[in-house]
Design a protein around this motif. Sequence first.
Motif, PDB file in Angstrom:
ATOM      1  N   PRO A 156     -44.334  93.905  75.224  1.00  0.00           N
ATOM      2  CA  PRO A 156     -43.908  92.526  75.513  1.00  0.00           C
ATOM      3  C   PRO A 156     -43.844  92.195  77.007  1.00  0.00           C
ATOM      4  N   LYS A 157     -43.743  93.204  77.858  1.00  0.00           N
ATOM      5  CA  LYS A 157     -43.694  92.919  79.304  1.00  0.00           C
ATOM      6  C   LYS A 157     -45.045  93.111  79.989  1.00  0.00           C
ATOM      7  N   ALA A 158     -46.116  93.184  79.178  1.00  0.00           N
ATOM      8  CA  ALA A 158     -47.454  93.426  79.744  1.00  0.00           C
ATOM      9  C   ALA A 158     -47.893  92.286  80.660  1.00  0.00           C
ATOM     10  N   ALA A 191     -59.334  92.171  79.676  1.00  0.00           N
ATOM     11  CA  ALA A 191     -59.328  91.428  78.409  1.00  0.00           C
ATOM     12  C   ALA A 191     -57.933  91.433  77.803  1.00  0.00           C
ATOM     13  N   ARG A 192     -57.607  90.356  77.064  1.00  0.00           N
ATOM     14  CA  ARG A 192     -56.366  90.377  76.287  1.00  0.00           C
ATOM     15  C   ARG A 192     -56.688  90.962  74.915  1.00  0.00           C
ATOM     16  N   SER A 193     -56.437  92.247  74.783  1.00  0.00           N
ATOM     17  CA  SER A 193     -56.777  92.982  73.558  1.00  0.00           C
ATOM     18  C   SER A 193     -56.018  94.302  73.595  1.00  0.00           C
ATOM     19  N   GLY A 194     -56.219  95.115  72.601  1.00  0.00           N
ATOM     20  CA  GLY A 194     -55.563  96.426  72.558  1.00  0.00           C
ATOM     21  C   GLY A 194     -55.122  96.779  71.158  1.00  0.00           C
ATOM     22  N   TRP A 195     -54.978  98.094  70.947  1.00  0.00           N
ATOM     23  CA  TRP A 195     -54.748  98.601  69.587  1.00  0.00           C
ATOM     24  C   TRP A 195     -53.248  98.660  69.257  1.00  0.00           C
ATOM     25  N   SER A 196     -52.554  97.530  69.537  1.00  0.00           N
ATOM     26  CA  SER A 196     -51.176  97.358  69.073  1.00  0.00           C
ATOM     27  C   SER A 196     -51.011  95.870  68.842  1.00  0.00           C
ATOM     28  N   LYS A 197     -49.953  95.491  68.156  1.00  0.00           N
ATOM     29  CA  LYS A 197     -49.673  94.059  68.007  1.00  0.00           C
ATOM     30  C   LYS A 197     -48.448  93.673  68.825  1.00  0.00           C
ATOM     31  N   GLN A 198     -48.223  94.407  69.922  1.00  0.00           N
ATOM     32  CA  GLN A 198     -47.127  94.063  70.834  1.00  0.00           C
ATOM     33  C   GLN A 198     -47.624  93.196  71.985  1.00  0.00           C
ATOM     34  N   GLY A 199     -48.897  92.868  71.994  1.00  0.00           N
ATOM     35  CA  GLY A 199     -49.485  92.065  73.061  1.00  0.00           C
ATOM     36  C   GLY A 199     -49.897  92.937  74.232  1.00  0.00           C
ATOM     37  N   GLY A 200     -50.849  92.421  75.005  1.00  0.00           N
ATOM     38  CA  GLY A 200     -51.251  93.164  76.192  1.00  0.00           C
ATOM     39  C   GLY A 200     -52.717  93.029  76.531  1.00  0.00           C
TER      40      GLY A 200
END
Length: 364
Positions: A156-158, A191-200
């Motif tokens: 969340p703080k990404a 990119a706004r992406s990544g293998w979590s759904k916490q954002g980042g």
Amino acid sequence: MAEIYPSRRVRKTPFSAGVEAAGVKAYTVYNHMLLPVCFDSVEADCAHLKQHVQIWDVSCERQVEIRGPDALRLMKMISPRDMDRMAADQCYYVPAVDHNGGMLNDPVSIKLADDHYWLSVADGDLWQYVLGLAIAHGMDVEIGEPDVSPLAVQGPKADDLMARVFGDVVREIRFFRYKRLPFEGRDLVVARSGWSKQGGFEIYVEGTEYGMPLWDALFAAGEDLGVRAGCPNNIERIESGLLSFGSDMRRENTPYECGLGRFCNSPEDFIGKVALADQARNGPPRQIRPLVIDGEIGPCTGSWPLLAGSKQVGQVASAVYSPEFGVNVAIGMVDRAHWDAGSVLEVDTEHGMHRAVVQDRFWR
Ligand code: THG
């Protein structure tokens, strides 16, 4: 289990020095490269990821580069997804399927230019298939695996952390879009992406030179945000329904079985289109489902048969206790006759039989 012995075939990454210094406790090998799987404990890593921000060395998400006048033509063969709608700054999650409609990989593709794409691949040597297609069809393209190492910033703080290193412009990057942003005089794809759904975000770091400087800059900027080294987290990703190619789905599965039918909208004659036509119309005979498993389960390191009475009706390849939800969360492939929410099955773990109930949705 004994430790993994590094060699030229089991590659280190540009961030390995930082990962080691941060106290990595376990690795797996993914695309012939080290991938951290735990720093503190998987439970503690998960709780931290949901509250703060983590830096992940996901260099193992290697890029297959397709470049040249026939790049789009080749992408349209590989991808069941409509590539014509892809914007110049966009990333697409694309299943890649064989001529029988079987999943070969589930990469994130990045459009760098009209004649230049990366496929950010899951575990598997997809570049050999792509090169084979290019050769067989006499295409005017170069295929390679450039030395590009994604570094993920998740949690969340990404946004706050990334803004301190790359500027407030990162806040404008939309989901699965990217901008080229300078770091020490070099433009990096962010990119706004990544293998979590916490954002980042994911930063595609070219070469090794900028690896540790970027790692160090992110840690220095994020001290008061509680930044820590992390990695794809098995609890968070099961709760979120993020599928792992090679575990949850494999070549024996179609994208429809994987719940990826929404990414199969290409009007072109992509490889596997004819084989997939029936499932496109009538749905698949089995499909990925979230499940809750009762009781105390051990680690799921292989696959566990799902049973209805004495009949096998699917299997589970990912299962773990979720401290947040207070249940064992699992991802299974379940036959159509048993896949409705509320369907009660049994799962045959090597530590005993347990009740498993199909859920109507993942936890995030
Ligand atoms: N990032 C990058 N490369 C990767 C991964 C990644 N390569 C390997 C592996 N992960 C590929 N698999 C996935 C699986 C899911 C997603 C991304 C890569 C994902 N899915 C979102 C979802 O399911 O909600 C969004 C999909 C969409 O709407 O387009 O993010 O993580 N670089």
